[in-house]
Design an enzyme around this catalytic site. Structure first.
Site, PDB file in Angstrom:
ATOM      1  N   TRP A 102       0.811  -1.216   0.000  1.00 31.91           N
ATOM      2  CA  TRP A 102       0.000   0.000   0.000  1.00 31.91           C
ATOM      3  C   TRP A 102       0.844   1.266   0.000  1.00 31.91           C
ATOM      4  CZ3 TRP A 102      -4.348  -0.286  -2.133  1.00 31.91           C
ATOM      5  CH2 TRP A 102      -5.178  -1.394  -1.960  1.00 31.91           C
ATOM      6  N   ASP A 173      -1.365   6.718   6.192  1.00 30.58           N
ATOM      7  CA  ASP A 173      -2.499   5.962   5.647  1.00 30.58           C
ATOM      8  C   ASP A 173      -2.930   4.959   6.722  1.00 30.58           C
ATOM      9  OD1 ASP A 173      -4.230   4.223   4.459  1.00 30.58           O
ATOM     10  OD2 ASP A 173      -2.892   3.612   2.830  1.00 30.58           O
ATOM     11  N   LYS A 197     -12.595  -1.001   6.584  1.00 28.98           N
ATOM     12  CA  LYS A 197     -11.844  -1.974   7.382  1.00 28.98           C
ATOM     13  C   LYS A 197     -12.201  -1.877   8.853  1.00 28.98           C
ATOM     14  CE  LYS A 197      -8.798  -2.478   3.710  1.00 28.98           C
ATOM     15  NZ  LYS A 197      -8.002  -1.680   2.792  1.00 28.98           N
TER      16      LYS A 197
HETATM   17  C1  LIG Z   1      -7.427  -1.235   1.760  1.00 25.70           C
HETATM   18  C2  LIG Z   1      -6.336  -0.267   1.814  1.00 25.70           C
HETATM   19  C3  LIG Z   1      -6.196   0.734   0.851  1.00 25.70           C
HETATM   20  C4  LIG Z   1      -7.130   0.876  -0.324  1.00 25.70           C
HETATM   21  O1  LIG Z   1      -8.332   1.400   0.107  1.00 25.70           O
HETATM   22  P1  LIG Z   1      -9.486   1.832  -0.930  1.00 25.70           P
HETATM   23  O2  LIG Z   1     -10.501   2.402  -0.005  1.00 25.70           O
HETATM   24  O3  LIG Z   1      -9.928   0.588  -1.619  1.00 25.70           O
HETATM   25  O4  LIG Z   1      -8.935   2.821  -1.865  1.00 25.70           O
HETATM   26  C5  LIG Z   1      -5.153   1.632   1.001  1.00 25.70           C
HETATM   27  N1  LIG Z   1      -4.292   1.538   2.023  1.00 25.70           N
HETATM   28  C6  LIG Z   1      -4.393   0.581   2.961  1.00 25.70           C
HETATM   29  C7  LIG Z   1      -3.415   0.531   4.082  1.00 25.70           C
HETATM   30  C8  LIG Z   1      -5.420  -0.359   2.885  1.00 25.70           C
HETATM   31  O5  LIG Z   1      -5.519  -1.306   3.811  1.00 25.70           O
END
Ligand SMILES: *Cc1c(COP(=O)(O)O)cnc(C)c1O
Length: 361
Positions: A102, A173, A197
């Site tokens: 990511w 993030d 999540k």
């Molecule tokens: C799932 C995830 C993403 C992507 O998220 P989207 O909402 O599908 O764009 C980005 N960074 C991390 C750490 C993730 O777990």
């Protein structure tokens, strides 16, 4: 039907209590005779929901008034573009900490809008994978900001430290780790997370940003990704994902009822310890991530005999343990155990793992 425990990495399990409440008021919210989904985001009723969700989130993470909270769309990936567009002025470069999939995706996207210095912090020692501690990150003197990902959802690898660098803008993030442990929000200038999540249903992205940063945006920034505009319009510049916002609000209330983030963190500690202990005590399952960098949200593990993978997944499913397959780029298994996963779900998984090892090991 026996209880089903959902170990999906995202969209992920939601608290049963929250789903029951949403079900109860699905067609008739607050005696209005209408569903939340059917009312205007500009109505008094919805604005009440929105404000309450924001207040509860502020309470949970102890977010001071000097930070704005934005509720927007486009997922975490939207933020991969929004961050450099809003914050870089193209003169200096940005530091992107590379800890896995990511963070690399964020970096790749940022390169379209600014110059990027990629800082690899992954280390492999024999078969042991670890990440460099923040004190060893090779940060550049002149970088505009530092971007990192505290929990690499796919690899089950995490940075538990809070990066503090003198006078540097820190951006995280937090998609798969937000609200799972106490953080000192003032150590960050901006954090963002997709809801699906650890917050609520897919469709919403939460941004917590220091108000000071709101005026930096590059002229090409699309209005719907522009932090200043989103803030000016109280996250209602365009129609927000109202149902996801409402449901996330219910999750915030649930978290408060659980005793807040400190309590949740303790519970998450218990859950992840149970699984890692099971893996470490066996000669059948492995996890080669250094103990200091193991994720407490996404527990990855391999069966020593990979030929048993399909059987493991099939049998797990029969036992009500769903979606344990690791990401296709990584292989093996992954148990995502976000806030909504009860300790009992993890205990059931441990019981199953021991049973499976005994039978096929
Ligand atoms: C799932 C995830 C993403 C992507 O998220 P989207 O909402 O599908 O764009 C980005 N960074 C991390 C750490 C993730 O777990």
């Amino acid at each position: 039907m026996n209880a089903v425990y959902n170990f999906s990495a995202g969209p992920a399990m939601l608290p049963q209590e929250v789903l029951s409440k949403a079900k109860k008021e699905l067609k008739n919210w607050n005696q209005l005779g209408l569903s939340v989904m059917e009312i205007s985001h500009r109505s008094e009723e919805f604005i009440q929901i929105a404000l309450e969700a924001e207040k509860d989130l502020r309470d949970l993470l102890n977010i001071p008034e000097s930070y704005k909270i934005l509720f927007c769309q486009g997922g975490a990936r939207g933020q991969f573009s929004a961050v450099p567009m809003n914050l870089s002025n193209n003169i200096k470069s940005a530091d992107y900490i590379n800890s896995g999939y990511w963070s690399q995706c964020a970096e790749k996207e940022a390169k379209k809008y600014c110059s990027v210095k990629s800082i690899n912090i992954k280390k492999k020692n024999n078969n042991n994978i670890s990440l460099l501690p923040c004190s060893e990150w090779n940060i550049s003197k002149l970088s505009e900001y530092i971007h990192y990902c505290p929990n690499e959802t796919m690899h089950g690898i995490a940075i538990h430290e809070e990066p503090v660098f003198n006078k540097k803008i820190i951006i995280g993030d937090f998609s798969s780790v937000i609200l799972s442990r106490c953080i000192n929000i003032t150590n960050y200038d901006l954090i963002y997370a997709g809801a699906q999540k650890n917050i609520g249903p897919a469709g919403m992205t939460i941004i917590i940003i220091k108000e000071k940063l709101l005026h930096h945006s590059n002229v090409i920034t699309p209005s719907i990704l522009n932090y200043k505009i989103l803030s000016t319009y109280n996250s209602m510049y365009n129609t927000p994902p109202t149902f996801s916002w409402y449901l996330s609000g219910l999750v915030f209330k649930w978290l408060k009822k659980q005793g807040g983030i400190k309590k949740i963190e303790q519970k998450n500690e218990i859950k992840s310890n149970l699984l890692y202990k099971t893996i470490d005590h066996s000669n059948f399952y492995t996890n080669n991530i250094d103990k200091n960098n193991r994720s407490k949200m996404n527990i990855v593990f391999n069966l020593i005999d990979e030929k048993l993978n399909d059987l493991f997944l099939r049998k797990a499913h029969e036992h009500g343990l769903f979606f344990l397959k690791g990401h296709s780029l990584v292989g093996g298994m992954r148990a995502s155990i976000y806030n909504a996963m009860p300790i009992l779900g993890v205990k059931n998984l441990v019981k199953f793992m021991l049973y499976f090892e005994k039978k096929y090991g």
